[in-house]
Design an enzyme around this catalytic site. Structure first.
Site, short mmCIF file in Angstrom:
data_model
loop_
_atom_site.label_atom_id
_atom_site.label_comp_id
_atom_site.label_asym_id
_atom_site.label_seq_id
_atom_site.Cartn_x
_atom_site.Cartn_y
_atom_site.Cartn_z
N GLU A 169 0.80 -1.23 0.00
CA GLU A 169 0.00 0.00 0.00
C GLU A 169 0.83 1.28 0.00
O GLU A 169 0.41 2.31 -0.53
CB GLU A 169 -0.96 0.02 1.19
CG GLU A 169 -0.31 -0.05 2.55
CD GLU A 169 -1.32 0.21 3.69
OE1 GLU A 169 -1.82 -0.77 4.29
OE2 GLU A 169 -1.61 1.39 3.95
N SER A 223 -7.84 4.77 8.21
CA SER A 223 -8.36 4.27 9.48
C SER A 223 -7.31 4.52 10.56
O SER A 223 -7.59 4.94 11.67
CB SER A 223 -8.63 2.77 9.41
OG SER A 223 -9.42 2.45 8.31
N SER A 226 -0.02 6.31 8.68
CA SER A 226 1.37 5.96 8.40
C SER A 226 2.10 7.24 8.01
O SER A 226 1.54 8.09 7.31
CB SER A 226 1.48 4.98 7.22
OG SER A 226 1.30 3.66 7.63
N ARG A 238 9.18 4.10 6.04
CA ARG A 238 8.05 4.35 6.92
C ARG A 238 8.65 4.77 8.26
O ARG A 238 9.24 3.97 8.96
CB ARG A 238 7.18 3.10 7.08
CG ARG A 238 5.92 3.34 7.91
CD ARG A 238 5.08 2.07 8.05
NE ARG A 238 3.82 2.32 8.73
CZ ARG A 238 3.67 2.30 10.05
NH1 ARG A 238 4.68 2.00 10.84
NH2 ARG A 238 2.48 2.55 10.60
#
Lengths: 401, 428
Positions: A169, A223, A226, A238
């Site tokens: 993603e 939701s 990141s 990340r």
């Protein structure tokens, strides 16, 4: 800490191999007029199955020749017509018409890019529908990202007879962002910022040129959240994340106010006063906490006034909704700011569907970043908010080996 | 404002920390009072001493944490016990009034106070614990006359002739002029809460907790069977990250006794936990909220990584059991209907705690500090939060960071204020 892992690498390889086989077997008359690359068969979809919402991008070719049209399989035509002649699907699917990218050229084909969303909760129904429309007979590859690409992989196989091409993603997010920003938004800028964010009269949305985007801090608020530090097209990490995201805002609002949709929650929030709910610095200090530069209006303790029964009885649902929004937004802003500081990056781009129709949060993020960084950091936003993962998935489909 | 104070640092010795939710009071009870001292002891001082030490509850909401009492402490050459008392900040006006009724200000003492309330309630202190003038046993109250000029004027008037009375207040008796004057008042010394926090912490850790260590950590925090509380030696404390979790949170990087900075803070603190819990569950006290949380299951409320991925999100090292979206399940009506109040309380606790842990971890990383000390009354009787913090620090840092805790949790600011009182010179 993060595995730019071997696992992922081998997975990508096997996906690519599988796709290659499919293309080969589905070789049709479709080749790009301008190159000798083999293009994947229509329909061209990109799917991002998130924790709360499924984002679907669909490329509608507008340059279909008469010959192509004749050869077009019935169900492909019906899918095309179904998607483009409706703006709502079933009871929960929505096409964001205002986001449509017109006259896009993708791999030599001209067409429109459509942006569709529906709740992840309806995934089984979606797969079922695909099955009824004999989607699998189209021999197309379905590129999907988001957690659901993994979670629903089995269901796609058994119910829909489809092999998903699973993509990460965050890879897709970044690809999608860079692509959309490069093609622009029907001649307008995709990227923007707010000037005078807290002044309701003077607040202006202004375009921002993201041509030299690196380095960039990308904060994806779905939701959950990141946070990525992006150094170049292929180099990112990340940095961290937080579980206090859009899902938290929505979930808490439902509990505290009885609302049942995101739109309702935002609507209530727009009419509330969070200072009744939050304990401010001035409530504790009687004014500013000068020593550490904390102004009296800063929130010292979110929901801090709610420890008092009296105050609980005097606040409205709207106040609670507003406080929830402010609390979640400020927390994200604070964490983003810390990351930007530590990564030495001064541009922070906020994306994700938490920001959809959520001007309050966007302006608050813009203000907070500017204020607490003393003008060092800039908050940026993108029109296509939560769709970049799906776009990235579509691009992966078109990115022939 | 210059004062005329007694020759020695007069009792009672208090340190006060007026926070957003709780007032923390430390009181030094001298146990080495000589017969002579006792005889000279003013009545109200004795009554204050007896009131505080013979009760463990005061009024409806005041509590003395007896288990935290530091016995046989030597402070400025005096031997005694240090008592730890707390009451809600919303009872502050009642406290001030009580002090006024007990003529606290006549004790010529200085009250060292820290916390936001030291600023917020300063005027209330001054107005209620007013300036008094004693003229031959007759008391004249000069409310609001806290400016030196005014006082001097009043003094001049009183010395010179028939007593004239100041702003408000009047004396019902008539009396001859020119009697001996004693001026008594309450001086409130405001101190910064973070300065006090650090000084208090270093002090209590140095004297120890009645022979036991003040500082501890948890071994095997994730394993309920194996989890053990173990002492930690904080002899070489620097650098350390200090996370103070009160109504809100402050994160400090402490490099030495006098060198620290406030790295950041978050408004999602103890007040958020309690406030949200009250709203979501109908509970009314911190104790109730914790009790409910102990019985709840937050995974009914939170959306985990596995709920979204069907398992781990391996690429970025996120286990399936990690929370992806706090309260994420609550957007579903079905799930809302099947969730209990206890689950909600637990989720609130876990959410707030994990957020603090996450922020603390980011700070520790950036400041290059590997010991993180958590204090503040959010952790009082809150084993769940402490274990969550211990586990989170260890897990997310792959064992690089250690979470430490201190027995006197939320009282360090008040101790620091007391220490400041004792540092003040007598002829100030």
């Amino acid at each position: 800490m993060k595995k730019q892992g071997r696992e992922h690498g081998s997975e990508v390889q096997s996906n690519r191999a599988a796709r290659g086989r499919r293309l080969h077997s589905a070789l049709g008359p479709r080749t790009s007029p301008s190159s000798r690359h083999l293009l994947p068969v229509f329909p061209w979809f990109g799917l991002d199955i998130g924790g709360t919402l499924v984002k679907l991008v669909y490329f509608e070719p507008k340059d279909i020749t008469a010959e192509e049209e004749e050869e077009e399989v019935e169900n492909l035509k019906s899918i095309r017509k179904y998607l483009t002649s409706n703006v709502a699907y079933g009871s929960t699917g929505i096409r964001d018409v205002h986001l449509e990218l017109k006259d896009l050229t993708l791999c030599g084909r001209k067409g429109n890019l459509h942006f569709i969303r529906f709740p992840t909760h309806d995934m089984p129904a979606f797969i079922q529908m695909g099955s009824q429309k004999h989607f699998s007979s189209l021999h197309t590859t379905l590129c999907a990202t988001g957690g659901g690409a993994y979670k629903f992989e089995q269901d796609f196989r058994t119910m829909g007879d489809l092999q998903l091409c699973k993509l990460d993603e965050l890879d897709c997010l970044i690809k999608g962002v860079l692509y959309i920003d490069s093609v622009g938004f029907n001649g307008h800028s995709e990227c923007y910022y707010f000037e005078n964010p807290t002044d309701s009269e003077k607040c202006e949305k202004l375009p921002f040129n993201l041509e030299n985007p690196y380095p960039l801090l990308l904060v994806n608020i779905g939701s959950g959240v990141s946070i990525l530090a992006v150094y170049s097209k292929d180099n990112y990490k990340r940095v961290t994340g937080t579980s206090l995201g859009g899902g938290t805002f929505f979930g808490l609002c439902c509990l505290l106010t009885g609302c049942s949709t995101f739109e309702e929650a935002l609507e209530m929030a727009s009419r509330g006063d969070s200072t009744k709910v939050d304990k401010l610095v001035r409530d504790i200090y009687g004014g500013d906490y000068e020593r550490f530069g904390l102004p009296g209006w800063a929130v010292a303790s979110s929901f801090g006034n709610m420890v008092s029964k009296e105050k609980r009885e005097s606040v409205s649902k709207e106040d609670l909704a507003r406080a929830t929004l402010i609390t979640i937004t400020n927390n994200i802003g604070s964490i983003a700011r810390m990351c930007a500081l530590n990564e030495n990056i001064n541009r922070v781009v906020f994306v994700g569907n938490f920001l959809r129709i959520n001007t309050i949060s966007m302006r608050l993020l813009a203000y907070a970043l500017d204020y607490w960084s003393k003008g060092q950091l800039k908050a940026l936003f993108l029109e296509h908010e939560g769709y970049f993962g799906a776009v990235g998935a579509l691009l992966e489909l078109l990115d022939t080996a | 404002m210059k004062l005329i104070v007694a020759k020695e640092r007069s009792f009672p010795w208090f340190g006060m920390d007026i926070g957003g939710t709780l007032v923390k009071l430390v009181y030094f009870e001298p146990k080495d009072i000589t017969a002579e001292e006792e005889q000279e002891e003013v009545e109200n001082l004795k009554s204050i001493r007896k009131y505080l030490t013979s009760n463990t509850a005061y009024g409806k909401t005041g509590i003395r944490d007896v288990h935290l009492e530091l016995k046989n402490l030597t402070v400025c050459g005096r031997k005694g016990n240090l008592h730890f008392i707390r009451f809600p900040s919303c009872a502050m006006h009642r406290f001030i009034q009580m002090g006024s009724e007990k003529n606290f200000s006549s004790l010529h003492t200085t009250l060292c106070a820290t916390g936001g309330g030291a600023y917020k309630f300063e005027e209330d202190f001054r107005m209620c614990m007013c300036i008094e003038m004693t003229i031959a046993g007759c008391r004249v109250d000069l409310h609001g006359a806290n400016q030196p000029v005014q006082i001097n004027t009043q003094l001049a008037q009183l010395r010179g002739g028939h007593p004239k009375h100041g702003a408000k207040g009047s004396c019902p008796n008539s009396h001859p002029p020119g009697m001996a004057l004693h001026i008594a008042d309450l001086q409130l010394h405001k101190l910064d809460e973070l300065d006090c926090l650090i000084q208090g912490l270093l002090y209590v850790d140095s004297v120890g907790f009645n022979g036991q260590p003040e500082c501890y950590y948890f071994e095997n925090p994730a394993d309920p069977e194996q989890c053990q509380k173990k002492p930690y030696c904080l002899d070489n404390p620097y650098p350390m990250l200090l996370v103070n979790i009160g109504s809100g949170v402050s994160v400090l990087a402490v490099y030495s006794k006098d060198n620290y900075k406030r790295v950041t803070g978050t408004s999602l603190g103890g007040g958020t936990f309690l406030g949200l819990c009250c709203l979501l569950t109908g509970c009314e006290t911190f104790e109730e909220a914790l009790e409910m949380a102990a019985k709840g299951d937050s995974t009914n409320v939170d959306k985990l990584v596995k709920d979204i991925y069907g398992g781990d999100y391996e690429r970025f090292g996120l286990q399936g059991s990690a929370v992806a979206s706090s309260f994420g399940h609550m957007m579903s009506k079905e799930k809302r209907d099947t969730t209990s109040k206890e689950d909600l309380a637990r989720a609130t606790l876990v959410t707030i705690t994990n957020n603090i842990g996450s922020i603390a971890r980011m700070c520790a990383l950036n400041e290059n500090i590997d010991r993180v000390v958590f204090v503040g009354n959010f952790l009082r009787i809150n084993m769940i939060a402490m274990k969550v913090l211990a586990y989170a620090m260890d897990y997310w840092s792959k064992g690089q960071l250690k979470a430490l805790f201190l027995e006197h949790e939320g009282y360090f600011g008040a101790v620091g204020a007391l220490l400041e009182l004792l540092k003040m010179t007598d002829d100030q």
